[in-house]
Design an enzyme around this catalytic site. Structure first.
Site, PDB file in Angstrom:
ATOM      1  CD  GLU A  30      -7.939  -0.311   3.598  1.00  0.00           C
ATOM      2  OE1 GLU A  30      -8.026  -0.790   4.755  1.00  0.00           O
ATOM      3  OE2 GLU A  30      -7.633   0.859   3.375  1.00  0.00           O
TER       4      GLU A  30
ATOM      5  NE  ARG B  59      -3.532   2.155   2.670  1.00  0.00           N
ATOM      6  CZ  ARG B  59      -4.386   2.307   3.659  1.00  0.00           C
ATOM      7  NH1 ARG B  59      -4.377   1.471   4.666  1.00  0.00           N
ATOM      8  NH2 ARG B  59      -5.253   3.281   3.638  1.00  0.00           N
TER       9      ARG B  59
END
Ligand code: AMP
Length: 420
Positions: A400, A114
């Site tokens: 996520e 990320r």
């Protein structure tokens, strides 16, 4: 890394039975200011199975390693840090060693990360190379608190295993479908050209929700949906046909909703006042905005919604009320941006768990056509609006990390075999 004792290292045979040692895996890394979250997905069959996930927290003070297995049970006997003075490089090295003991040496096919800021040019995840890393470093001044932390594990892994493909998944990429006009601030054009614009964040969470929404509500997936990602960091996003058209965070993850320790929307004149009348230095203002505001600042008690909901202190109640008020306010503005509303989705820690917060938001937003099914909400069901409600309301857990794993695997499949 586990506490202060010195548990013995597990030997390979002890670990091997917990994961198929012949299965290739994808590593997902989500690095924050003082923690590195990770997840390991087995690749094969018809999808991605999460084999283990966990976190190294206390980075910079006393790093501790926590992990859970595929069933969610806590794994004990984790690797141990000999001292607290561990660099991110050393922590990543220990993490890789542990994963390889568990899953088999050489089984990590790729790592997905990320990365908070991808700039305007990145509308999708990309394979990391030296040129990209350089570009991502150039963006550090636009996100000084987050971007360097995200890049450190990438650099560490590149040194440890230069051949392992690494993929950057940007928090900002999903929002690049926001119309140009909605990305602009009313600033001199020169500043806009220098990068002063609304980027939006939590893009991987919204992308995940958009990807699963058709399973819940076909009409909403093709129509206009507001997603409320209510965690320690909180934001909202308007989706039209599954694409982001507006979001509450902007240039930085400070703006928009009230958060655990961040203020959300404030008048920029207040910052001038803090500097001019209160003599505050930029560093002090930055620390205050990221760590002392939001639920924590207003309540004076805690940044944790559970503490505030359990408290009968008037300031705790006011902090919760302001949190709810700001969501309702932004929901109205997102409905305006999307020119209507078919569905509202709650997700992340508070959105998934705090039924009283959801109930208050739905009741105060009844004017939009939301009819709450209070009993379904209290029971924690997926659909919490009545069947007749013009706007359907859902609770959908976000993921996520799985989104990053999906992207990483997709990029891996496109690579020529010589690179793998
Ligand atoms: P996240 O950043 O998504 O992990 O969310 C963290 C936030 O979710 C914190 O404010 C927690 O207090 C809140 N949270 C987690 N579980 C609950 C719960 N059962 N009830 C209320 N808030 C919760």
């Amino acid at each position: 890394m586990s506490g202060s004792g010195a548990p013995p290292r597990q030997d390979r045979s002890e670990l091997a039975h917990k994961a198929d040692p012949s299965q290739d895996v994808v590593l997902v890394v989500n690095a924050g200011s003082s923690s590195i979250k990770f997840a390991v997905y087995g690749v094969g069959g018809d999808g991605l199975d999460r084999l283990t996930h966990g976190e190294i927290d206390g980075i910079g003070t006393l790093p501790r390693f926590h992990a859970r297995d595929a069933s969610g049970a806590e794994i004990t006997g984790l690797p141990w840090a000999k001292d607290s003075n561990f660099s991110v490089h050393k922590l990543i090295e220990a993490l890789i060693e542990w994963i390889e003991q568990r899953c088999g040496r050489g089984r990590i096919m790729a790592a997905g990360h990320r990365v908070v800021l991808g700039g305007l040019e990145h509308t999708a995840p990309v394979l990391i190379n030296a040129g990209l890393l350089e570009r991502l470093r150039e963006l550090i001044p636009l996100a000084p608190m987050h971007q360097p932390r995200n890049l450190e594990p990438i650099e560490a892994l590149a040194k440890l295993n230069p051949k392992m493909p690494q993929v950057a998944c940007f928090d900002t990429a999903f929002h690049r479908t926001i119309p140009e006009i909605a990305q602009l601030y009313g600033l001199p054009r020169k500043l806009t050209e220098a990068g002063a614009r609304r980027y939006g964040f939590h893009g991987l969470s919204y992308e995940y929700i958009a990807s699963v929404l058709p399973r819940f509500d076909e009409r909403a997936a093709g129509g206009r949906t507001a997603v409320a990602h209510l965690g320690n960091g909180a934001s909202m996003c308007a989706l039209v046909g599954g694409r982001s058209v507006a979001t509450t965070m902007g240039f930085s993850p400070l703006s928009g909703l009230l958060m655990g320790t961040r203020p959300g929307e404030i008048d920029p004149g207040l910052l001038l006042w803090l500097m001019q009348a209160k003599g505050m230095a930029v560093e002090a203002i930055e620390a205050m905005l990221y760590h002392e505001c939001g639920l924590k600042g207003v309540s004076g008690i805690s940044s944790d919604m559970r503490d505030l909901l359990a408290s009968d202190d008037a300031h705790a109640r006011q902090a919760v009320d302001l949190f709810i008020y700001r969501i309702c306010w932004e929901l109205g503005s997102l409905a305006a941006a999307a020119e209507g509303l078919d569905a509202l989705i709650f997700t992340a820690g508070i959105g998934e768990n705090a039924s009283s917060v959801r109930e208050a938001v739905c009741r105060q937003s009844a004017w939009l056509g939301i009819e709450l099914d209070a009993a379904a909400n209290a029971r924690g069901e997926q659909r919490i609006s009545t069947i007749a409600s013009p706007v359907s309301v859902w609770v959908i857990p976000t993921d996520e990390e799985r989104m990053i794993a999906i992207h990483t695997l997709a990029i891996l499949k496109e690579l020529p075999k010589t690179i793998l």
